[in-house]
Design an enzyme around this catalytic site. Structure first.
Site, mmCIF file in Angstrom:
data_model
loop_
_atom_site.group_PDB
_atom_site.id
_atom_site.type_symbol
_atom_site.label_atom_id
_atom_site.label_comp_id
_atom_site.label_asym_id
_atom_site.label_seq_id
_atom_site.Cartn_x
_atom_site.Cartn_y
_atom_site.Cartn_z
ATOM 1 N N HIS A 46 -8.777 6.260 13.214
ATOM 2 C CA HIS A 46 -8.713 7.333 12.202
ATOM 3 C C HIS A 46 -9.595 8.508 12.596
ATOM 4 C CE1 HIS A 46 -7.185 4.490 8.808
ATOM 5 N NE2 HIS A 46 -6.191 5.118 9.403
ATOM 6 N N GLU A 55 0.549 -1.696 16.601
ATOM 7 C CA GLU A 55 0.353 -2.551 15.415
ATOM 8 C C GLU A 55 0.818 -3.980 15.717
ATOM 9 O OE1 GLU A 55 -1.362 -1.354 13.009
ATOM 10 O OE2 GLU A 55 -0.919 0.789 12.739
ATOM 11 N N LYS A 84 0.867 -1.188 0.000
ATOM 12 C CA LYS A 84 0.000 0.000 0.000
ATOM 13 C C LYS A 84 0.895 1.227 0.000
ATOM 14 C CE LYS A 84 -4.261 -1.530 2.225
ATOM 15 N NZ LYS A 84 -5.110 -1.394 3.424
ATOM 16 N N LYS A 102 1.349 -10.737 8.320
ATOM 17 C CA LYS A 102 0.890 -9.812 7.277
ATOM 18 C C LYS A 102 1.098 -10.414 5.898
ATOM 19 C CE LYS A 102 0.459 -5.208 5.625
ATOM 20 N NZ LYS A 102 0.604 -3.784 5.828
ATOM 21 N N HIS A 151 -8.682 0.588 13.666
ATOM 22 C CA HIS A 151 -8.365 1.726 12.806
ATOM 23 C C HIS A 151 -9.566 2.627 12.492
ATOM 24 C CE1 HIS A 151 -4.619 -0.406 12.422
ATOM 25 N NE2 HIS A 151 -4.127 0.453 11.550
ATOM 26 N N ASN A 164 -7.154 -3.816 9.805
ATOM 27 C CA ASN A 164 -7.605 -2.509 10.277
ATOM 28 C C ASN A 164 -8.268 -2.570 11.645
ATOM 29 O OD1 ASN A 164 -6.790 -0.801 8.121
ATOM 30 N ND2 ASN A 164 -8.348 -1.783 6.865
ATOM 31 N N HIS A 187 -0.454 7.796 14.995
ATOM 32 C CA HIS A 187 -1.362 6.784 14.438
ATOM 33 C C HIS A 187 -1.484 5.577 15.389
ATOM 34 C CE1 HIS A 187 -3.229 4.242 11.408
ATOM 35 N NE2 HIS A 187 -2.284 3.341 11.592
ATOM 36 N N ARG A 200 -7.890 -8.888 4.137
ATOM 37 C CA ARG A 200 -6.919 -7.817 4.426
ATOM 38 C C ARG A 200 -7.534 -6.722 5.299
ATOM 39 N NH1 ARG A 200 -2.095 -5.297 0.684
ATOM 40 N NH2 ARG A 200 -1.345 -3.878 2.291
HETATM 41 P P1 NAD Z 1 7.019 8.271 10.482
HETATM 42 O O1 NAD Z 1 7.429 7.760 9.179
HETATM 43 O O2 NAD Z 1 6.528 9.666 10.576
HETATM 44 O O3 NAD Z 1 8.221 8.063 11.520
HETATM 45 C C1 NAD Z 1 8.045 8.482 12.845
HETATM 46 C C2 NAD Z 1 9.182 9.427 13.301
HETATM 47 O O4 NAD Z 1 10.337 8.629 13.574
HETATM 48 C C3 NAD Z 1 9.608 10.425 12.246
HETATM 49 O O5 NAD Z 1 9.912 11.642 12.875
HETATM 50 C C4 NAD Z 1 10.866 9.801 11.671
HETATM 51 O O6 NAD Z 1 11.747 10.740 11.107
HETATM 52 C C5 NAD Z 1 11.457 9.151 12.873
HETATM 53 N N1 NAD Z 1 12.332 8.012 12.648
HETATM 54 C C6 NAD Z 1 12.202 7.049 11.710
HETATM 55 N N2 NAD Z 1 13.117 6.092 11.920
HETATM 56 C C7 NAD Z 1 13.853 6.467 12.981
HETATM 57 C C8 NAD Z 1 14.944 5.888 13.685
HETATM 58 N N3 NAD Z 1 15.397 4.669 13.357
HETATM 59 N N4 NAD Z 1 15.466 6.566 14.718
HETATM 60 C C9 NAD Z 1 14.958 7.772 15.087
HETATM 61 N N5 NAD Z 1 13.920 8.358 14.493
HETATM 62 C C10 NAD Z 1 13.370 7.711 13.442
HETATM 63 O O7 NAD Z 1 5.857 7.364 11.129
HETATM 64 P P2 NAD Z 1 5.604 5.785 11.139
HETATM 65 O O8 NAD Z 1 4.881 5.532 12.393
HETATM 66 O O9 NAD Z 1 6.796 5.008 10.807
HETATM 67 O O10 NAD Z 1 4.593 5.614 9.914
HETATM 68 C C11 NAD Z 1 3.343 6.251 9.896
HETATM 69 C C12 NAD Z 1 2.896 6.349 8.455
HETATM 70 O O11 NAD Z 1 2.749 5.027 7.940
HETATM 71 C C13 NAD Z 1 1.559 7.037 8.282
HETATM 72 O O12 NAD Z 1 1.653 7.951 7.215
HETATM 73 C C14 NAD Z 1 0.610 5.905 7.920
HETATM 74 O O13 NAD Z 1 -0.442 6.320 7.085
HETATM 75 C C15 NAD Z 1 1.532 4.947 7.225
HETATM 76 N N6 NAD Z 1 1.093 3.543 7.263
HETATM 77 C C16 NAD Z 1 1.079 2.867 6.097
HETATM 78 C C17 NAD Z 1 0.719 1.540 6.076
HETATM 79 C C18 NAD Z 1 0.761 0.782 4.793
HETATM 80 O O14 NAD Z 1 0.308 -0.367 4.756
HETATM 81 N N7 NAD Z 1 1.344 1.344 3.745
HETATM 82 C C19 NAD Z 1 0.389 0.885 7.269
HETATM 83 C C20 NAD Z 1 0.420 1.603 8.456
HETATM 84 C C21 NAD Z 1 0.783 2.940 8.447
HETATM 85 N N1 GLY Z 2 -2.004 -1.539 7.220
HETATM 86 C C1 GLY Z 2 -3.115 -2.169 6.602
HETATM 87 C C2 GLY Z 2 -2.793 -2.890 5.350
HETATM 88 O O1 GLY Z 2 -1.672 -2.962 4.940
HETATM 89 O O2 GLY Z 2 -3.667 -3.419 4.737
#
Ligand code: NAD
Ligand code: GLY
Length: 362
Positions: free
Chosen positions: A251, A184, A142, A226, A247, A244, A264, A240
């Site tokens: 959300h 998660e 995604k 997953k 969620h 959620n 999140h 899938r």
């Molecule tokens: P993020 O990417 O904002 O990272 C969180 C913070 O940690 C940021 O400030 C980042 O710079 C910092 N960071 C990253 N790695 C680090 C490290 N090793 N050491 C120190 N700091 C570090 O947030 P996240 O929680 O990783 O991801 C949230 C995003 O993921 C949302 O946009 C959400 O929509 C998306 N998401 C996508 C899916 C999917 O299936 N594609 C699933 C769940 C969430």
């Molecule tokens: N995080 C939900 C999905 O990947 O489907």
């Protein structure tokens, strides 16, 4: 190193999990069609890990174009995406040039969308550096950016060629982000893996202390869960959606407070508690089950009580959920701990009771 595979036929790909993997250029090169890559990261992660990954790749003869974007959900936008396209076009990156995403879910999602669309699709490697990204967002394809009218509203399903999860990068993650990732992790147990719930009960403190063995076990277990779900329902027409859990409520919390106020994972933690309470009101769970969900979310350092919102606001915000079908809200609820299902017919009085706090324990 542990390896799991996402079984998608000729698009199958490995998830490598271990400490120090960003120094192992061979893991990258074996999934790259040419020794050239654009490495997308953000300013925070660049300061920590870009020089090491760049040096490893260049040391193995890969030409690297670093692209550093701003840090934060607020920059998961068209503007950032365009800046990535600008850099790729200016450097004349080709169809066989891989895009590597080094960072959390924000960098992973936006880089994945850039990879899906640049020259109609280029190879893409995920290098997740947050717990949330290692157990969830980097796996499954995604990809998205946000639109002012909704989170992740513009995107594509586009699978990476590999996920390379370096557990050692978690050592620099702020504690609040670690807890958000644990939401998660916990989700996988309650949605479909009873043995993992028991394991988490015994090892949650070890995860909070970043014990390497515990982290390796949990990341691999979540990725395997997953991968199984994605392999049988890549486009979310069925199972899938179970990913959620928590969620729909979560959300709504994020949107009501303004994205970024609650992380999140924090919103998902409180959302799982609400999903458990709803499941109890429907007669599936008992008080002890709800207490078990609540206690685990709390032990992970996550909020268990949502902020106060009016019922009308809850219902309005949940109405924007991507799972809504024909205007009907669809909730991921629990038949039992470790068995989630999608419910499209939660009676309104039940929802109102849960959301009004009437169903709060004790
Ligand atoms: P993020 O990417 O904002 O990272 C969180 C913070 O940690 C940021 O400030 C980042 O710079 C910092 N960071 C990253 N790695 C680090 C490290 N090793 N050491 C120190 N700091 C570090 O947030 P996240 O929680 O990783 O991801 C949230 C995003 O993921 C949302 O946009 C959400 O929509 C998306 N998401 C996508 C899916 C999917 O299936 N594609 C699933 C769940 C969430
Ligand atoms: N995080 C939900 C999905 O990947 O489907």
């Amino acid at each position: 190193m542990l390896t799991t595979t996402v079984g998608l036929g000729d698009r199958a790909y490995p998830i490598y999990i271990g400490a120090g993997l960003i120094d192992q250029a061979d893991l990258f090169i074996r999934r790259m069609p040419q020794k050239r890559a654009a490495l997308v990261t953000n300013e925070t992660v660049a300061a920590l890990y870009l020089p090491r990954l760049q040096a490893a790749l260049e040391g193995a003869g890969v030409s690297v174009l670093p692209i550093v974007v701003r840090d934060g959900e607020a920059f998961k936008t068209w503007e950032t995406l365009n800046a990535i396209y600008d850099a790729l076009l200016s450097a004349r990156c080709e169809r066989r040039t891989a895009l590597i995403a080094l960072g959390g879910g924000v960098v992973g999602d936006i880089t994945g969308f850039a990879a899906a669309t640049y020259l109609r699709g280029v190879p893409f490697i995920q290098v997740p550096t947050t717990l949330l990204a290692q157990v969830d967002s980097s796996v499954g394809g995604k990809t998205a950016i946000n639109h002012p009218l909704g989170k992740n509203m513009i995107g594509a399903f586009y699978q990476p060629a590999a996920v390379i999860a370096d557990l050692a990068t978690l050592s620099t993650l702020p504690p609040r982000e670690l807890s958000a990732g644990l939401a998660e992790v916990i989700k996988y147990g309650f949605l479909g893996d009873r043995d993992f719930i028991d394991w988490l009960d015994a090892h949650l403190e070890a995860l909070l202390a970043r014990d390497p063995t515990a982290l390796a076990f949990a990341v691999e277990r979540c990725c395997r869960n997953k991968a199984d779900i994605v392999a049988r329902d890549e486009r979310e027409t069925g199972d899938r959606a179970l990913l959620n859990l928590g969620h729909t409520f979560g959300h709504a919390i994020e949107a009501a407070l303004g994205f970024g106020r609650w992380l999140h994972g924090e919103a998902v933690g409180a959302g799982m508690v609400l999903a458990a309470r709803t499941s109890r009101q429907l007669g599936h769970l008992d008080d002890a089950d709800v207490a078990r969900v609540t206690a685990m979310v709390a032990r992970a350092g996550l909020p268990v009580t949502p902020p106060h919102l009016e019922i009308a606001q809850w219902l309005d915000l949940m109405g924007h959920d991507k799972k809504v079908e024909g205007g009907r809200l669809r909730f991921v609820l629990l038949k039992s701990l470790g068995q989630a299902y999608v419910d499209a017919a939660v009676p309104r009085p039940v929802l109102e009771e849960v959301l009004a706090g009437a169903a709060v324990d004790g």
